[in-house]
Write a protein that holds these residues in place. Structure first.
Motif, mmCIF file in Angstrom:
data_model
loop_
_atom_site.group_PDB
_atom_site.id
_atom_site.type_symbol
_atom_site.label_atom_id
_atom_site.label_comp_id
_atom_site.label_asym_id
_atom_site.label_seq_id
_atom_site.Cartn_x
_atom_site.Cartn_y
_atom_site.Cartn_z
ATOM 1 N N GLU A 1 -39.587 12.213 -19.079
ATOM 2 C CA GLU A 1 -39.960 13.502 -18.492
ATOM 3 C C GLU A 1 -39.956 13.471 -16.967
ATOM 4 O OE1 GLU A 1 -43.533 14.995 -20.189
ATOM 5 O OE2 GLU A 1 -42.745 15.007 -22.233
ATOM 6 N N PRO A 2 -40.685 12.533 -16.322
ATOM 7 C CA PRO A 2 -40.613 12.501 -14.853
ATOM 8 C C PRO A 2 -39.222 12.137 -14.346
ATOM 9 C CG PRO A 2 -41.912 10.652 -15.693
ATOM 10 C CD PRO A 2 -41.697 11.585 -16.838
ATOM 11 N N LYS A 3 -38.499 11.326 -15.101
ATOM 12 C CA LYS A 3 -37.137 10.985 -14.682
ATOM 13 C C LYS A 3 -36.249 12.224 -14.657
ATOM 14 C CE LYS A 3 -36.442 6.091 -15.737
ATOM 15 N NZ LYS A 3 -35.592 5.126 -16.475
ATOM 16 N N MET A 4 -36.380 13.061 -15.686
ATOM 17 C CA MET A 4 -35.567 14.274 -15.725
ATOM 18 C C MET A 4 -35.992 15.256 -14.634
ATOM 19 S SD MET A 4 -33.060 14.186 -17.761
ATOM 20 C CE MET A 4 -32.646 15.931 -17.751
ATOM 21 N N HIS A 5 -37.282 15.277 -14.325
ATOM 22 C CA HIS A 5 -37.763 16.129 -13.231
ATOM 23 C C HIS A 5 -37.145 15.677 -11.910
ATOM 24 C CE1 HIS A 5 -40.398 18.636 -10.853
ATOM 25 N NE2 HIS A 5 -40.836 17.581 -10.187
ATOM 26 N N ILE A 6 -37.108 14.378 -11.699
ATOM 27 C CA ILE A 6 -36.500 13.826 -10.481
ATOM 28 C C ILE A 6 -34.990 14.059 -10.496
ATOM 29 C CG2 ILE A 6 -36.057 11.692 -9.193
ATOM 30 C CD1 ILE A 6 -38.802 10.689 -10.300
ATOM 31 N N PHE A 7 -34.385 13.914 -11.666
ATOM 32 C CA PHE A 7 -32.948 14.179 -11.804
ATOM 33 C C PHE A 7 -32.617 15.611 -11.394
ATOM 34 C CE2 PHE A 7 -29.997 16.381 -14.692
ATOM 35 C CZ PHE A 7 -28.795 15.821 -14.297
ATOM 36 N N GLU B 1 -23.690 12.120 0.721
ATOM 37 C CA GLU B 1 -23.851 11.384 1.981
ATOM 38 C C GLU B 1 -25.117 11.773 2.733
ATOM 39 O OE1 GLU B 1 -21.491 15.074 2.726
ATOM 40 O OE2 GLU B 1 -21.439 13.454 1.263
ATOM 41 N N LYS B 2 -25.639 12.983 2.508
ATOM 42 C CA LYS B 2 -26.843 13.424 3.212
ATOM 43 C C LYS B 2 -28.079 13.430 2.312
ATOM 44 C CE LYS B 2 -24.413 16.264 6.616
ATOM 45 N NZ LYS B 2 -24.260 17.620 7.198
ATOM 46 N N THR B 3 -27.927 12.924 1.096
ATOM 47 C CA THR B 3 -29.051 12.879 0.158
ATOM 48 C C THR B 3 -29.806 11.562 0.313
ATOM 49 O OG1 THR B 3 -27.962 14.314 -1.454
ATOM 50 C CG2 THR B 3 -29.683 12.864 -2.287
ATOM 51 N N THR B 4 -31.122 11.641 0.401
ATOM 52 C CA THR B 4 -31.965 10.450 0.499
ATOM 53 C C THR B 4 -33.069 10.545 -0.550
ATOM 54 O OG1 THR B 4 -33.511 11.458 2.073
ATOM 55 C CG2 THR B 4 -31.564 10.338 2.992
ATOM 56 N N LEU B 5 -33.682 9.408 -0.855
ATOM 57 C CA LEU B 5 -34.808 9.418 -1.787
ATOM 58 C C LEU B 5 -35.951 10.276 -1.252
ATOM 59 C CD1 LEU B 5 -35.045 5.727 -3.089
ATOM 60 C CD2 LEU B 5 -34.269 7.744 -4.335
ATOM 61 N N ARG B 6 -36.124 10.275 0.051
ATOM 62 C CA ARG B 6 -37.193 11.076 0.651
ATOM 63 C C ARG B 6 -36.943 12.573 0.429
ATOM 64 N NH1 ARG B 6 -40.969 9.277 3.877
ATOM 65 N NH2 ARG B 6 -39.796 7.357 4.299
ATOM 66 N N GLU B 7 -35.672 12.990 0.586
ATOM 67 C CA GLU B 7 -35.332 14.395 0.358
ATOM 68 C C GLU B 7 -35.508 14.764 -1.116
ATOM 69 O OE1 GLU B 7 -34.555 16.956 2.278
ATOM 70 O OE2 GLU B 7 -34.938 15.727 4.046
ATOM 71 N N ILE B 8 -35.127 13.852 -1.995
ATOM 72 C CA ILE B 8 -35.287 14.095 -3.431
ATOM 73 C C ILE B 8 -36.769 14.217 -3.783
ATOM 74 C CG2 ILE B 8 -34.984 13.084 -5.730
ATOM 75 C CD1 ILE B 8 -32.373 11.809 -4.635
ATOM 76 N N ALA B 9 -37.592 13.323 -3.220
ATOM 77 C CA ALA B 9 -39.036 13.365 -3.471
ATOM 78 C C ALA B 9 -39.625 14.687 -2.990
ATOM 79 C CB ALA B 9 -39.719 12.192 -2.768
ATOM 80 N N LEU C 1 -42.965 15.359 -5.132
ATOM 81 C CA LEU C 1 -43.590 14.066 -5.413
ATOM 82 C C LEU C 1 -43.617 13.222 -4.148
ATOM 83 C CD1 LEU C 1 -41.682 13.229 -8.731
ATOM 84 C CD2 LEU C 1 -44.043 14.050 -8.555
ATOM 85 N N SER C 2 -44.439 12.184 -4.182
ATOM 86 C CA SER C 2 -44.430 11.238 -3.070
ATOM 87 C C SER C 2 -43.212 10.332 -3.202
ATOM 88 C CB SER C 2 -45.699 10.384 -3.087
ATOM 89 O OG SER C 2 -45.716 9.545 -4.236
ATOM 90 N N VAL D 1 -41.306 8.498 -6.714
ATOM 91 C CA VAL D 1 -39.877 8.476 -7.053
ATOM 92 C C VAL D 1 -39.389 7.038 -7.153
ATOM 93 C CG1 VAL D 1 -37.560 9.067 -6.229
ATOM 94 C CG2 VAL D 1 -39.419 10.734 -6.045
ATOM 95 N N GLN D 2 -39.820 6.192 -6.220
ATOM 96 C CA GLN D 2 -39.374 4.798 -6.214
ATOM 97 C C GLN D 2 -39.931 4.002 -7.388
ATOM 98 O OE1 GLN D 2 -40.606 3.929 -2.144
ATOM 99 N NE2 GLN D 2 -38.444 3.725 -1.539
ATOM 100 N N HIS D 3 -41.010 4.483 -7.992
ATOM 101 C CA HIS D 3 -41.531 3.831 -9.195
ATOM 102 C C HIS D 3 -40.492 3.871 -10.313
ATOM 103 C CE1 HIS D 3 -44.274 2.634 -12.400
ATOM 104 N NE2 HIS D 3 -43.888 3.705 -13.082
ATOM 105 N N PHE D 4 -39.777 4.985 -10.411
ATOM 106 C CA PHE D 4 -38.753 5.140 -11.450
ATOM 107 C C PHE D 4 -37.371 4.733 -10.956
ATOM 108 C CE2 PHE D 4 -42.095 8.182 -12.577
ATOM 109 C CZ PHE D 4 -42.309 7.837 -13.905
#
Length: 201
Positions: free
Chosen positions: A9-15, A28-36, A41-42, A46-49
């Motif tokens: 569930e959280p994985k699909m939310h992040i997806f 190229e302009k996507t980062t984990l911070r932008e996704i979070a 989410l913090s 995101v990095q937990h998954f």
């Protein structure tokens, strides 16, 4: 007793959040911070998954492959002849009828371009190629069974030709969306199939 949370569930939310960011800004302009931020989410959550950006890309491509297969199967029409079935099945891949499908096509184009320059994603790129080959083969086999293609020996060559045609039409419809409405896409597909069947008459 604590409620068990399905890790999917959280994985699909992040997806979902990752897809929106990639759709808007590209890989190229996507980062984990932008996704979070998009997911609400913090960064640590995101990095937990997905500890690395590559991890979420790999997961995203697996989900997209499943969605792609589903779209391909959805258009098979019972009671229709193989020619009309081929038209509708090809349209299902090329013409995005929903915003979600437009996003999927857009991301696949961007991913394909990124994968050419990054060997880490070669396996996913090759998997997409395998699915496309199977899909093209199934369409041509269906046409062959009803006599639309008389030269069975030409099927391998026609498979590659069909993949090139579909990829080109998907790319065009993503880049020049305003030029490719439902009727235009169907006209292009019918024109291709008419030439294919005429060559094999």
């Amino acid at each position: 007793m604590p409620k068990k949370i399905d890790p999917a569930e959280p994985k699909m939310h992040i997806f979902d959040a990752a897809c929106r960011v990639i759709y808007e800004h590209g890989f190229e302009k996507t980062t984990l911070r932008e996704i979070a931020r998009e997911a609400g989410l913090s960064l640590s959550s995101v990095q937990h998954f997905f500890p690395k950006q590559k991890d979420i890309y790999m997961y995203a491509m697996d989900v997209m492959l499943d969605k792609y297969r589903t779209r391909m199967k959805r258009a098979s029409l019972e009671g229709e002849n193989s020619y009309e079935n081929a038209v509708q099945r090809m349209k299902q891949v090329v013409h995005a009828s929903t915003e979600e499908e437009r996003m999927e096509n857009d991301i696949w184009v961007k991913f394909s371009m990124m994968a050419v320059m990054n060997a880490d994603y070669t396996e996913k790129k090759d998997k997409l190629r395998e699915i496309n080959v199977e899909y093209a083969e199934s369409i041509l086999a269906m046409l062959n069974e009803e006599g639309y293609i008389s030269d069975a020996d030409s099927l391998p060559e026609q498979t590659n030709s069909l993949i090139v045609f579909l990829h080109g039409l998907v790319f065009e419809s993503v880049i020049y969306r305003s030029l490719y409405d439902d009727k235009t896409v169907e006209k292009e597909i019918r024109g291709y199939l008419e030439k294919l069947c005429r060559l094999n008459a």
